[in-house]
Design an enzyme around this catalytic site. Structure first.
Site, mmCIF file in Angstrom:
data_model
loop_
_atom_site.group_PDB
_atom_site.id
_atom_site.type_symbol
_atom_site.label_atom_id
_atom_site.label_comp_id
_atom_site.label_asym_id
_atom_site.label_seq_id
_atom_site.Cartn_x
_atom_site.Cartn_y
_atom_site.Cartn_z
ATOM 1 N N LYS A 272 28.108 -18.342 -19.879
ATOM 2 C CA LYS A 272 27.718 -17.739 -18.538
ATOM 3 C C LYS A 272 27.741 -19.051 -17.111
ATOM 4 O O LYS A 272 27.235 -18.932 -16.588
ATOM 5 C CB LYS A 272 25.756 -18.285 -18.686
ATOM 6 C CG LYS A 272 24.924 -17.454 -19.452
ATOM 7 C CD LYS A 272 23.867 -17.935 -20.426
ATOM 8 C CE LYS A 272 23.113 -16.975 -20.956
ATOM 9 N NZ LYS A 272 22.165 -17.734 -22.184
ATOM 10 N N ARG A 273 28.466 -20.118 -17.532
ATOM 11 C CA ARG A 273 28.733 -20.914 -16.519
ATOM 12 C C ARG A 273 29.890 -20.086 -16.239
ATOM 13 O O ARG A 273 30.566 -20.478 -15.121
ATOM 14 C CB ARG A 273 29.060 -22.471 -17.570
ATOM 15 C CG ARG A 273 28.163 -23.487 -17.385
ATOM 16 C CD ARG A 273 28.713 -24.454 -18.183
ATOM 17 N NE ARG A 273 28.524 -24.184 -19.679
ATOM 18 C CZ ARG A 273 29.048 -24.048 -20.413
ATOM 19 N NH1 ARG A 273 30.285 -24.730 -20.617
ATOM 20 N NH2 ARG A 273 28.949 -23.922 -21.749
#
Ligand code: GLU
Length: 501
Positions: A272-273
């Site tokens: 997600k980062r």
């Protein structure tokens, strides 16, 4: 717990699909945003439905109210629409099998859980959270698999009645049988697994009256007439459990196909980062829906691959026509971001060829330029913007690149011209030459510049270097004559005149 243990897993050949129009579904939980994996699942369901003249149903699985994120259903529907994935039934669309949001179907689940309680395949469990925690802790201490010990299975009818009378909170569990369930995964081949080896009886209905994912998922797939379940491989482990629930009801299960993991080019998990997960992020970064959809299919498989053939951007219709479920590999799908750039480049080109879409493209770029250089005097006429776009199709894969430092000269007077390069006299002499040019295209411009250099006995590369700096402020970039044609006579002269004042 391992599904693919040597004894539990074996491959069987792909079985033909039934001839009836299939009904498939995309069943996301509204826990946030639509990510690439979700989009891939929705897309492949859509392509499968479309290629077999079937229907795609959108179902919102929101039985875990604690994980629900406000606004995510709307965002999800918006992302799907943006991607060109139209559903045939679903919330806000309608259909004969609604409601399509699970939290609006609680009465239905109550009715169906009663059937399992009545036929003895489910039972009420009165164990407290405290007892369940103790079981978990015990398992940890003895290094065994934490699982419910099925204690309430053995409560007598009278005991259950008494506890219910006393208002003891309870959930409803499914009696797992120890028969090994087998199914033929449309993508992975034969899968066999005995759920009871590693799990205690699973909860079907929580004490608050909400069903669990497994129960609601099976009931809804059955009631909504789903013929094929195509979902991410992370759900494969649950399928044999689902088969047991189908069996308890006496229902014929749908066919199952699990889509492999999507991973980065180097095989690592998407994170997600990394901002490469949300569909919304791709949209914000200027990726077009058709490009994203094609990109997913390039790594996800499902198509005949002609080695050596370049990338061709396919419409949704073409994708559906060419899609073949059996061509999806069970290996993780590796993303190659270069292909995304290539797809987006092709999409910009496609849009430019379409009258209406090219007008929209021009308007978007005009807006981008105005926002990027709010204080500057700009040439954002449609003609200039269109010419820039035509020129840029081989150079850029996102419109945003055209307002980066590299291409800023297209819109504004350069601020970082190397003054040491400027020869005012030469520039002054050049003005009438350029002014007199009737054919202001790069071939003529180049020819005149050569003649000018010969006549004035100056070196051609020196003049070009100076002009490049004056016109763009860049040490390298597109050819000088090419830049001059692109900027147009007036803009080129304006830049030159700035330095002889
Ligand atoms: N609700 C599940 C999810 O969020 C869907 C699983 C399924 O397709 O059965 O992914």
């Amino acid at each position: 717990m391992k599904l693919l243990s040597p004894i539990g897993y074996f491959i069987l050949p792909y079985r033909c699909l039934t001839s009836k129009s299939p009904r498939v579904r995309f069943a996301p939980s509204p826990t946030g945003y639509l990510h690439l994996g979700g989009l891939r699942t929705a897309l492949y369901n859509k392509l499968f439905a479309k290629s077999h003249k079937g229907s795609l149903i959108l179902r919102i699985e929101d039985t875990d109210q604690t994980r629900k994120v406000g606004g995510s259903v709307d965002a999800l529907v918006h992302d799907l629409q943006w991607a060109g994935i139209q559903c045939d039934e679903g919330p806000g669309i309608g259909g004969k099998h609604g409601p399509y949001i699970q939290s609006e179907r609680l009465e239905i689940y109550q009715k169906y859980i009663s059937k399992l309680l009545d036929n003895g395949t489910a039972y009420r469990c009165f164990c407290t959270e405290r007892r369940l925690n103790l079981l978990r802790r015990d398992a940890m201490r003895t290094h065994s698999i934490p699982k419910y010990d099925n204690r309430c299975r053995n409560l007598s009818f009278g005991e259950v009645k008494e506890k219910l009378k006393a208002g003891t909170p309870n959930c409803i569990r499914f009696k797992l049988t120890s028969d090994c369930q087998y199914f033929e995964d449309l993508i992975f081949g034969g899968i066999a697994y005995d759920v009871s080896l590693n799990e205690g009886d699973p909860v079907l209905m929580k004490s608050d009256g909400f069903p669990t994912y497994h129960f609601a998922n099976v009931v809804d797939d059955y009631l909504m007439g789903i013929s094929h379940v195509l979902r991410g491989v992370e759900w494969q482990i649950s399928t044999t459990k689902h088969l047991l629930i189908y069996k308890a009801f006496g229902w014929k299960p749908p066919k199952f196909g699990h889509l492999p993991l999507i991973v980065n080019a180097d095989g690592t998990k998407l994170s997600k980062r990394q901002s490469d997960v949300k569909v919304e992020d791709y949209r914000r970064k200027g990726v077009y829906p058709l490009a994203l959809v094609n990109y997913i299919t390039l790594s996800g498989g499902g198509f005949d691959h002609v080695p050596g053939a370049g990338i061709r951007l396919k419409s949704m219709e073409e994708l559906a026509e060419e899609f073949q479920l059996q061509k999806i590999s069970s290996h993780p799908s590796r993303l190659n971001p270069e292909l995304l750039d290539e797809c987006n480049k092709l999409e910009i080109r496609r849009r430019l060829r379409d009258e209406k879409e090219s007008r929209a493209l021009v308007a978007t770029l005009q807006q981008l330029v105005k926002c990027s250089y709010p204080e500057q005097k700009l040439n954002v006429s449609s003609d200039h913007v269109r010419a820039v776009l035509e020129w840029a199709t081989t150079r850029i894969s996102r419109l945003e690149e055209l307002v980066s430092d590299k291409y800023g000269f297209l819109w504004i007077l350069p601020s970082n011209t190397d003054k040491a390069e400027i020869n005012k006299e030469l520039l002054e002499q050049l003005i009438p030459v350029l002014e007199s040019l009737s054919n202001y295209d790069q071939i003529h411009i180049k020819q005149y510049l050569r003649e000018f250099c010969t006549k004035n006995n100056v070196k051609f590369p020196i003049v070009m270097k100076m002009l490049r700096s004056v016109l763009s402020g860049l040490a390298e970039g597109p050819g000088v004559a090419e830049m001059m044609q692109l900027l147009g006579k007036q803009q080129s002269l304006l830049r030159i005149k700035t330095y002889i004042k």
